[in-house]
Write an enzyme that holds these catalytic residues in place. Structure first.
Site, PDB file in Angstrom:
ATOM      1  N   ALA A  11       0.829  -1.027   0.116  1.00 44.69           N
ATOM      2  CA  ALA A  11       0.100   0.264  -0.082  1.00 44.69           C
ATOM      3  C   ALA A  11       0.766   1.461   0.063  1.00 44.69           C
ATOM      4  CB  ALA A  11      -1.100  -0.010   1.318  1.00 44.69           C
ATOM      5  N   ASP A  34      -0.942  -4.445   3.527  1.00 44.45           N
ATOM      6  CA  ASP A  34       0.292  -3.903   3.810  1.00 44.45           C
ATOM      7  C   ASP A  34       0.804  -4.449   5.114  1.00 44.45           C
ATOM      8  OD1 ASP A  34       2.222  -1.601   2.185  1.00 44.45           O
ATOM      9  OD2 ASP A  34       3.011  -2.258   4.190  1.00 44.45           O
ATOM     10  N   HIS A 176      13.039  -5.934 -17.689  1.00 45.39           N
ATOM     11  CA  HIS A 176      12.770  -4.353 -17.498  1.00 45.39           C
ATOM     12  C   HIS A 176      13.984  -3.900 -16.696  1.00 45.39           C
ATOM     13  CE1 HIS A 176      10.625  -1.189 -16.142  1.00 45.39           C
ATOM     14  NE2 HIS A 176      10.637  -1.238 -14.922  1.00 45.39           N
TER      15      HIS A 176
HETATM   16  N1  NAI Z   1       7.848  -3.125 -12.488  1.00 45.58           N
HETATM   17  C1  NAI Z   1       7.762  -1.836 -12.880  1.00 45.58           C
HETATM   18  O1  NAI Z   1       7.703  -1.319 -13.972  1.00 45.58           O
HETATM   19  C2  NAI Z   1       7.956  -0.902 -11.724  1.00 45.58           C
HETATM   20  C3  NAI Z   1       8.286  -1.550 -10.526  1.00 45.58           C
HETATM   21  N2  NAI Z   1       8.473  -0.650  -9.492  1.00 45.58           N
HETATM   22  C4  NAI Z   1       8.736  -1.205  -8.068  1.00 45.58           C
HETATM   23  O2  NAI Z   1       7.490  -1.537  -7.517  1.00 45.58           O
HETATM   24  C5  NAI Z   1       7.839  -1.584  -5.928  1.00 45.58           C
HETATM   25  C6  NAI Z   1       7.039  -0.690  -4.871  1.00 45.58           C
HETATM   26  O3  NAI Z   1       7.182   0.448  -5.468  1.00 45.58           O
HETATM   27  P1  NAI Z   1       6.480   1.699  -4.439  1.00 45.58           P
HETATM   28  O4  NAI Z   1       5.141   1.231  -4.548  1.00 45.58           O
HETATM   29  O5  NAI Z   1       7.166   3.064  -5.126  1.00 45.58           O
HETATM   30  O6  NAI Z   1       7.087   1.503  -3.225  1.00 45.58           O
HETATM   31  P2  NAI Z   1       6.786   1.951  -1.743  1.00 45.58           P
HETATM   32  O7  NAI Z   1       7.906   1.852  -0.816  1.00 45.58           O
HETATM   33  O8  NAI Z   1       5.993   3.271  -1.757  1.00 45.58           O
HETATM   34  O9  NAI Z   1       5.582   0.771  -1.053  1.00 45.58           O
HETATM   35  C7  NAI Z   1       5.919  -0.602  -1.094  1.00 45.58           C
HETATM   36  C8  NAI Z   1       5.145  -1.094   0.120  1.00 45.58           C
HETATM   37  O10 NAI Z   1       5.506  -2.474   0.462  1.00 45.58           O
HETATM   38  C9  NAI Z   1       5.200  -2.666   1.575  1.00 45.58           C
HETATM   39  N3  NAI Z   1       5.970  -3.755   2.131  1.00 45.58           N
HETATM   40  C10 NAI Z   1       7.067  -4.047   2.317  1.00 45.58           C
HETATM   41  N4  NAI Z   1       7.530  -5.403   2.630  1.00 45.58           N
HETATM   42  C11 NAI Z   1       6.184  -6.139   2.655  1.00 45.58           C
HETATM   43  C12 NAI Z   1       5.684  -7.297   3.037  1.00 45.58           C
HETATM   44  N5  NAI Z   1       6.400  -8.235   3.304  1.00 45.58           N
HETATM   45  N6  NAI Z   1       4.499  -7.570   2.749  1.00 45.58           N
HETATM   46  C13 NAI Z   1       3.434  -6.477   2.255  1.00 45.58           C
HETATM   47  N7  NAI Z   1       3.894  -5.143   2.056  1.00 45.58           N
HETATM   48  C14 NAI Z   1       5.161  -5.052   2.318  1.00 45.58           C
HETATM   49  C15 NAI Z   1       5.873  -1.418   2.354  1.00 45.58           C
HETATM   50  O11 NAI Z   1       5.445  -1.362   3.714  1.00 45.58           O
HETATM   51  C16 NAI Z   1       5.295  -0.349   1.468  1.00 45.58           C
HETATM   52  O12 NAI Z   1       4.053   0.072   1.898  1.00 45.58           O
HETATM   53  C17 NAI Z   1       9.223  -1.485  -5.872  1.00 45.58           C
HETATM   54  O13 NAI Z   1       9.900  -2.661  -5.614  1.00 45.58           O
HETATM   55  C18 NAI Z   1       9.678  -0.893  -7.268  1.00 45.58           C
HETATM   56  O14 NAI Z   1      11.019  -0.727  -7.469  1.00 45.58           O
HETATM   57  C19 NAI Z   1       8.394   0.578  -9.547  1.00 45.58           C
HETATM   58  C20 NAI Z   1       7.770   1.288 -10.610  1.00 45.58           C
HETATM   59  C21 NAI Z   1       7.706   0.581 -11.640  1.00 45.58           C
HETATM   60  O1  OAA Z   2      13.100   2.619 -11.981  1.00 50.08           O
HETATM   61  C1  OAA Z   2      12.754   2.119 -11.009  1.00 50.08           C
HETATM   62  O2  OAA Z   2      13.518   1.748 -10.058  1.00 50.08           O
HETATM   63  C2  OAA Z   2      11.294   1.822 -11.083  1.00 50.08           C
HETATM   64  C3  OAA Z   2      10.764   1.239 -12.282  1.00 50.08           C
HETATM   65  O3  OAA Z   2      11.006   0.026 -12.454  1.00 50.08           O
HETATM   66  C4  OAA Z   2      10.610   2.151 -13.337  1.00 50.08           C
HETATM   67  O4  OAA Z   2       9.947   3.319 -13.320  1.00 50.08           O
HETATM   68  O5  OAA Z   2      10.432   1.619 -14.469  1.00 50.08           O
END
Ligand code: NAI
Ligand code: OAA
Length: 320
Positions: A11, A34, A176
């Site tokens: 979340a 979360d 990615h």
């Molecule tokens: N695939 C893609 O294209 C992209 C991937 N990402 C990835 O998505 C992920 C999340 O990004 P954000 O939402 O910005 O991060 P964020 O830090 O805002 O949110 C992550 C959430 O995960 C929760 N969390 C941590 N461990 C957990 C667990 N064991 N069980 C449940 N919840 C848990 C945290 O409390 C936090 O609220 C990151 O790994 C980021 O690199 C981000 C952008 C694009």
């Molecule tokens: O760049 C990062 O860490 C998050 C991500 O995967 C993206 O925005 O494409």
């Protein structure tokens, strides 16, 4: 008929945005999960209170227990940590692998019939691990990256050509990461391939090359600007497009990190490929013809993903 149940695991920045979009688009009722107490409850309540203003029919509820995701039709996983400036996505592998284990076990126990979209990075290795830990069929577990990467490519192209984004199509294949493969030959303005647009003098090869590189660096560009986290609006919109394709059986042709066994000469691994998404999950992997240069770029990207999967197996022998 009851509304679909959408479980958002994580979340944080993306999770909250996913909840907001799912509600506004009335895709279903939302459970925001979360480990942080209060965060999913607070965000759910806040979004629910926008309902009377926006006029959507959806319930939103925060949760800290996997029991609350029971029977979910769709799970979108963002649990884990994002990178900071100076880090690569791959630096997140060790910490986020542990998170995928607990999330996979939670989904296995409480939502085994869900369509699961993984967003957590490093994406291709994490979606592979999540499928392994959850034990769900591979066609029901996909990774979101290609829609986002193609969205970035399309945005940059629409600015360069000064045309509507609606008329720009793009494909980005592979992992990615820095080795992703934006396919210029299969990217178009209203059906006109990019190489033809260069020949027509609408842009130059140098400018196109720069756009391809900016697409590859798209995530890092935003991390560098935000400094405290990574992109979340476009990633959330991209995953919602995939969830909608599944829930509404739209048969969309979207690039996703899917389990590929046979196509592209691959023997059972997750990587970004064109897929058909519908009620059957990944209903088809589309094996498009690549020329030698494109295949070489894809091979390099596949090798990078294989290296990350090997690193996961070394950390957690239960995956080997
Ligand atoms: N695939 C893609 O294209 C992209 C991937 N990402 C990835 O998505 C992920 C999340 O990004 P954000 O939402 O910005 O991060 P964020 O830090 O805002 O949110 C992550 C959430 O995960 C929760 N969390 C941590 N461990 C957990 C667990 N064991 N069980 C449940 N919840 C848990 C945290 O409390 C936090 O609220 C990151 O790994 C980021 O690199 C981000 C952008 C694009
Ligand atoms: O760049 C990062 O860490 C998050 C991500 O995967 C993206 O925005 O494409």
């Amino acid at each position: 008929m009851a509304r679909p149940k959408i479980a958002l695991i994580g979340a944080g920045q993306i999770g909250g945005t996913l909840a907001h979009l799912a509600a506004i688009k009335e895709l279903g009722d939302v459970i925001l999960f979360d480990i942080a107490e209060g965060t999913p409850q607070g965000k759910s309540l806040d979004i629910a209170q926008s309902g009377p203003v926006e006029g959507f029919d959806a319930t939103l509820r925060g949760a800290n227990s996997y029991e609350d995701i029971a029977g979910a039709d769709v799970c979108i996983v963002t649990a884990g940590v994002p990178r900071k400036p100076g880090m690569s996505r791959d630096d997140l592998l060790g910490i986020n692998l542990k998170v995928m284990k607990s999330v996979g076990e939670g989904i296995k126990q409480h939502a085994p019939n869900a369509f699961v979209i993984c967003i957590t990075n490093p994406l291709d290795a994490m979606v592979w691990a999540l499928q392994q830990f959850s034990g769900l069929p591979a066609n029901k577990v996909v990774g979101m990256a290609g829609v986002l990467d193609a969205g970035r490519f399309r945005h940059f192209l629409s600015v360069e050509f000064n045309v509507s984004m609606k008329d720009v199509t793009a494909f980005v294949l592979g992992g990615h990461g820095d080795t992703m493969v934006p396919l210029t030959r299969y990217s178009t303005v209203a059906g006109i391939p990019l190489p033809d647009l260069v020949q027509m003098g609408w842009t130059t090869q140098e400018k196109l090359d720069a756009i391809v590189q900016r697409t590859r660096d798209g995530g890092a560009e935003i991390v560098g600007l935000l400094k405290t986290g990574s992109a979340f609006y476009a990633p959330a919109a991209s995953a919602i497009e995939m969830a909608e394709a599944y829930l509404k059986d739209q048969k969309r042709l979207l690039p996703c990190a899917a389990y590929v066994d046979g196509a592209y000469g691959l023997k059972g691994m997750y990587v970004g490929v064109p897929t058909i998404l519908g009620a059957g999950g990944v209903e088809r992997v589309v094996d498009i013809k690549l020329n030698a240069d494109e295949q070489a770029m894809l091979d390099k990207s596949i090798d990078a993903v294989k290296g990350l999967v090997a690193a996961c197996k070394a950390i957690d022998p239960s995956l080997a």
